[in-house]
Design a protein around this motif. Structure first.
Motif, mmCIF file in Angstrom:
data_model
loop_
_atom_site.group_PDB
_atom_site.id
_atom_site.type_symbol
_atom_site.label_atom_id
_atom_site.label_comp_id
_atom_site.label_asym_id
_atom_site.label_seq_id
_atom_site.Cartn_x
_atom_site.Cartn_y
_atom_site.Cartn_z
ATOM 1 N N UNK A 128 15.126 74.985 25.947
ATOM 2 C CA UNK A 128 16.142 74.257 26.710
ATOM 3 C C UNK A 128 16.681 73.043 25.948
ATOM 4 N N UNK A 129 16.166 72.821 24.741
ATOM 5 C CA UNK A 129 16.628 71.703 23.945
ATOM 6 C C UNK A 129 15.957 70.393 24.270
ATOM 7 N N UNK A 130 14.802 70.459 24.932
ATOM 8 C CA UNK A 130 14.062 69.252 25.302
ATOM 9 C C UNK A 130 12.916 69.054 24.309
ATOM 10 N N UNK A 131 13.193 68.327 23.219
ATOM 11 C CA UNK A 131 12.141 68.069 22.249
ATOM 12 C C UNK A 131 11.232 66.941 22.744
ATOM 13 N N UNK A 132 10.164 66.678 21.997
ATOM 14 C CA UNK A 132 9.177 65.691 22.447
ATOM 15 C C UNK A 132 9.768 64.285 22.554
ATOM 16 N N UNK A 133 10.677 63.939 21.658
ATOM 17 C CA UNK A 133 11.297 62.616 21.722
ATOM 18 C C UNK A 133 12.101 62.466 23.006
ATOM 19 N N UNK A 134 12.873 63.500 23.341
ATOM 20 C CA UNK A 134 13.672 63.459 24.573
ATOM 21 C C UNK A 134 12.778 63.391 25.795
ATOM 22 N N UNK A 135 11.720 64.212 25.801
ATOM 23 C CA UNK A 135 10.785 64.214 26.927
ATOM 24 C C UNK A 135 10.118 62.853 27.095
ATOM 25 N N UNK A 136 9.673 62.281 26.000
ATOM 26 C CA UNK A 136 8.998 60.982 26.074
ATOM 27 C C UNK A 136 9.923 59.915 26.644
ATOM 28 N N UNK A 137 11.176 59.936 26.212
ATOM 29 C CA UNK A 137 12.144 58.979 26.732
ATOM 30 C C UNK A 137 12.415 59.176 28.207
ATOM 31 N N UNK A 138 12.520 60.443 28.620
ATOM 32 C CA UNK A 138 12.777 60.750 30.033
ATOM 33 C C UNK A 138 11.618 60.291 30.910
ATOM 34 N N UNK A 139 10.395 60.583 30.470
ATOM 35 C CA UNK A 139 9.232 60.196 31.267
ATOM 36 C C UNK A 139 9.068 58.681 31.342
ATOM 37 N N UNK A 140 9.347 57.996 30.258
ATOM 38 C CA UNK A 140 9.272 56.529 30.271
ATOM 39 C C UNK A 140 10.297 55.955 31.247
ATOM 40 N N UNK A 141 11.474 56.541 31.286
ATOM 41 C CA UNK A 141 12.519 56.069 32.202
ATOM 42 C C UNK A 141 12.143 56.335 33.653
ATOM 43 N N UNK A 142 11.550 57.508 33.908
ATOM 44 C CA UNK A 142 11.110 57.829 35.272
ATOM 45 C C UNK A 142 10.018 56.863 35.721
ATOM 46 N N UNK A 143 9.088 56.585 34.829
ATOM 47 C CA UNK A 143 7.998 55.666 35.165
ATOM 48 C C UNK A 143 8.538 54.285 35.511
ATOM 49 N N UNK A 144 9.504 53.817 34.739
ATOM 50 C CA UNK A 144 10.093 52.507 34.995
ATOM 51 C C UNK A 144 10.811 52.484 36.341
ATOM 52 N N UNK A 173 20.335 61.414 38.274
ATOM 53 C CA UNK A 173 21.494 60.580 37.972
ATOM 54 C C UNK A 173 21.116 59.484 36.976
ATOM 55 N N UNK A 174 19.927 58.888 37.149
ATOM 56 C CA UNK A 174 19.461 57.864 36.224
ATOM 57 C C UNK A 174 19.297 58.434 34.820
ATOM 58 N N UNK A 175 18.710 59.632 34.719
ATOM 59 C CA UNK A 175 18.518 60.250 33.399
ATOM 60 C C UNK A 175 19.860 60.569 32.742
ATOM 61 N N UNK A 176 20.798 61.057 33.532
ATOM 62 C CA UNK A 176 22.133 61.362 33.008
ATOM 63 C C UNK A 176 22.794 60.096 32.463
ATOM 64 N N UNK A 177 22.636 58.999 33.204
ATOM 65 C CA UNK A 177 23.224 57.731 32.776
ATOM 66 C C UNK A 177 22.638 57.250 31.449
ATOM 67 N N UNK A 178 21.417 57.690 31.167
ATOM 68 C CA UNK A 178 20.763 57.323 29.900
ATOM 69 C C UNK A 178 21.037 58.327 28.795
ATOM 70 N N UNK A 179 21.939 59.273 29.062
ATOM 71 C CA UNK A 179 22.346 60.219 28.041
ATOM 72 C C UNK A 179 21.458 61.447 27.917
ATOM 73 N N UNK A 214 17.206 71.751 33.038
ATOM 74 C CA UNK A 214 16.522 70.723 32.250
ATOM 75 C C UNK A 214 15.921 69.642 33.139
ATOM 76 N N UNK A 215 16.626 69.288 34.204
ATOM 77 C CA UNK A 215 16.094 68.290 35.122
ATOM 78 C C UNK A 215 14.785 68.731 35.751
ATOM 79 N N UNK A 216 14.723 70.000 36.142
ATOM 80 C CA UNK A 216 13.493 70.537 36.715
ATOM 81 C C UNK A 216 12.369 70.548 35.688
ATOM 82 N N UNK A 217 12.697 70.935 34.456
ATOM 83 C CA UNK A 217 11.680 70.955 33.400
ATOM 84 C C UNK A 217 11.111 69.545 33.156
ATOM 85 N N UNK A 218 11.983 68.542 33.203
ATOM 86 C CA UNK A 218 11.515 67.177 32.995
ATOM 87 C C UNK A 218 10.581 66.751 34.130
#
Length: 370
Positions: free
Chosen positions: A108-124, A139-145, A152-156
């Motif tokens: 799905x194009x979700x590499x470890x760097x992208x995943x780590x960033x997404x999870x850090x944003x969710x935690x915050x 919506x928050x993740x989309x705003x962060x690019x 992909x949202x479900x996978x995250x």
């Protein structure tokens, strides 16, 4: 092939007849983990196994009170479990699924760097006891690019759940929210994996037996090798060339009243087993299992076997229950179906209309419950 005695024994252990639990948290703990792909179906599955009448709002209150938890567990599927079980069950489920899920994420194009960033944003976003609906998180993740389209949202969110970061929280209006798991449920000491496999196996047999090792493997997603290594002194009884394991001190009932049941989609009565043929005829399977899209219909059970499917139509003032039977029923069974449908209406706090269709007859029954 159908085996009414085995199927009836499962109905008893699953607390679908003469239930012994009155508390929502106790029946969920007894079952170990319950299918919850369809959140509303899962609520009715819980209510159907209690010895007192509860309503949909009572199940929602149990989530809000942290008496039960909904998250992704076995086989990558949503389940409801007891809060004290969520961490060790997550650990069991994660190890077997990890390679498969990582492949899905990469594809799905979700590499470890992208995943780590997404999870850090969710935690915050969730930190400090925040309860945030799925839509707002995406919506928050989309705003962060971060691209959340095409699953992909479900996978995250899956990744965040299996990392022990999030679980579902209480509802906000009509939306389910997410919370930080460790803020919601304190993390206990870890349980050794071998011991956890044994615990899950014992819970499974006590709540779903008689069942086979293959049934447990299919439900849990664990391998037969790991199960046999962790669980010793298994006593099996061969019936119709199948080696069944029975709950402790259980005697297969020779007689008993088989209840008429309206059970929700994805109910453990069928999905709790790899081999479901003791409870459903092969001719009916295609009507119940919508295998192309992974949907399992709401089911009608009589004489401990599936004899039809049903669906609901909801308005603010009424629920209409459409029952499609695979075979004819008599007047007594029709009355029992009417009572079961009435109870479903009471669960929703709505009067019910019951529409029954069978091979050569159609009848409509109304209940004026308010």
């Amino acid at each position: 092939m159908l085996h009414p005695s085995i199927s009836f024994a499962r109905i008893i252990q699953q607390q679908l007849v003469s239930p012994k639990f009155s508390a929502i948290k106790d029946i969920v703990r007894h079952m170990g983990a319950m299918q919850a792909q369809d959140a509303y179906a899962a609520q009715f599955a819980i209510a159907s196994r209690l010895n007192k009448r509860v309503k949909e709002i009572d199940i929602e209150k149990a989530y809000a009170a942290r008496e039960i938890v909904r998250t992704w567990l076995f086989r990558g599927t949503l389940h409801v479990c007891a809060p004290e079980d969520v961490y060790w069950m997550l650990a069991l489920a994660k190890e077997r699924l990890w390679k498969t899920m990582q492949t899905q994420w990469r594809n799905a194009g979700l590499d470890e760097k992208t995943m780590a960033g997404a999870l850090a944003s969710i935690k915050k976003l969730l930190k400090g006891g925040q309860q945030v609906p799925r839509k707002q998180i995406l919506e928050m993740l989309t705003a962060k690019g971060i691209d959340v389209s095409n699953h992909r949202g479900t996978y995250i969110l899956n990744r965040a759940a299996y990392e022990g970061l999030i679980c579902f929280g209480p509802k906000s209006g009509k939306d389910f929210t997410f919370v930080l798991l460790e803020e919601w449920i304190p993390k206990p000491k870890p349980i050794p994996r071998k011991r956890a496999v044994e615990m899950l196996f014992n819970r499974y047999i006590e709540s779903r037996g008689p069942a086979t090792l293959k049934d447990f493997a299919a439900w849990s997603g664990l391998t037969l090798t790991e199960i046999r290594t962790a669980v010793k002194n298994i006593e099996e009884h061969t019936i119709n060339d199948q080696a069944y394991i029975f709950p402790k001190n259980y005697v297969l009932p020779a007689k008993g009243k088989h209840p008429v049941l309206l059970l929700p989609a994805f109910d453990e009565f069928l999905l709790g087993y790899g081999d479901r043929t003791v409870s459903i005829k092969a001719d009916y399977e295609k009507e119940v299992y919508k295998s192309l899209n992974g949907i399992f219909s709401y089911i009608v059970v009589m004489k401990s076997a599936v004899v039809g499917i049903w669906k609901r139509t909801l308005t603010n003032k009424n629920v209409t229950i459409h029952i499609d039977l695979f075979e004819p029923i008599n007047a007594t069974q029709t009355k029992e179906l009417q009572n079961a449908a009435k109870q479903y209406g009471e669960f929703l706090s709505l009067p019910s209309t019951i529409h029954i269709q069978q091979k050569k007859a159609v009848s409509t029954l109304r209940d004026g419950t308010k």
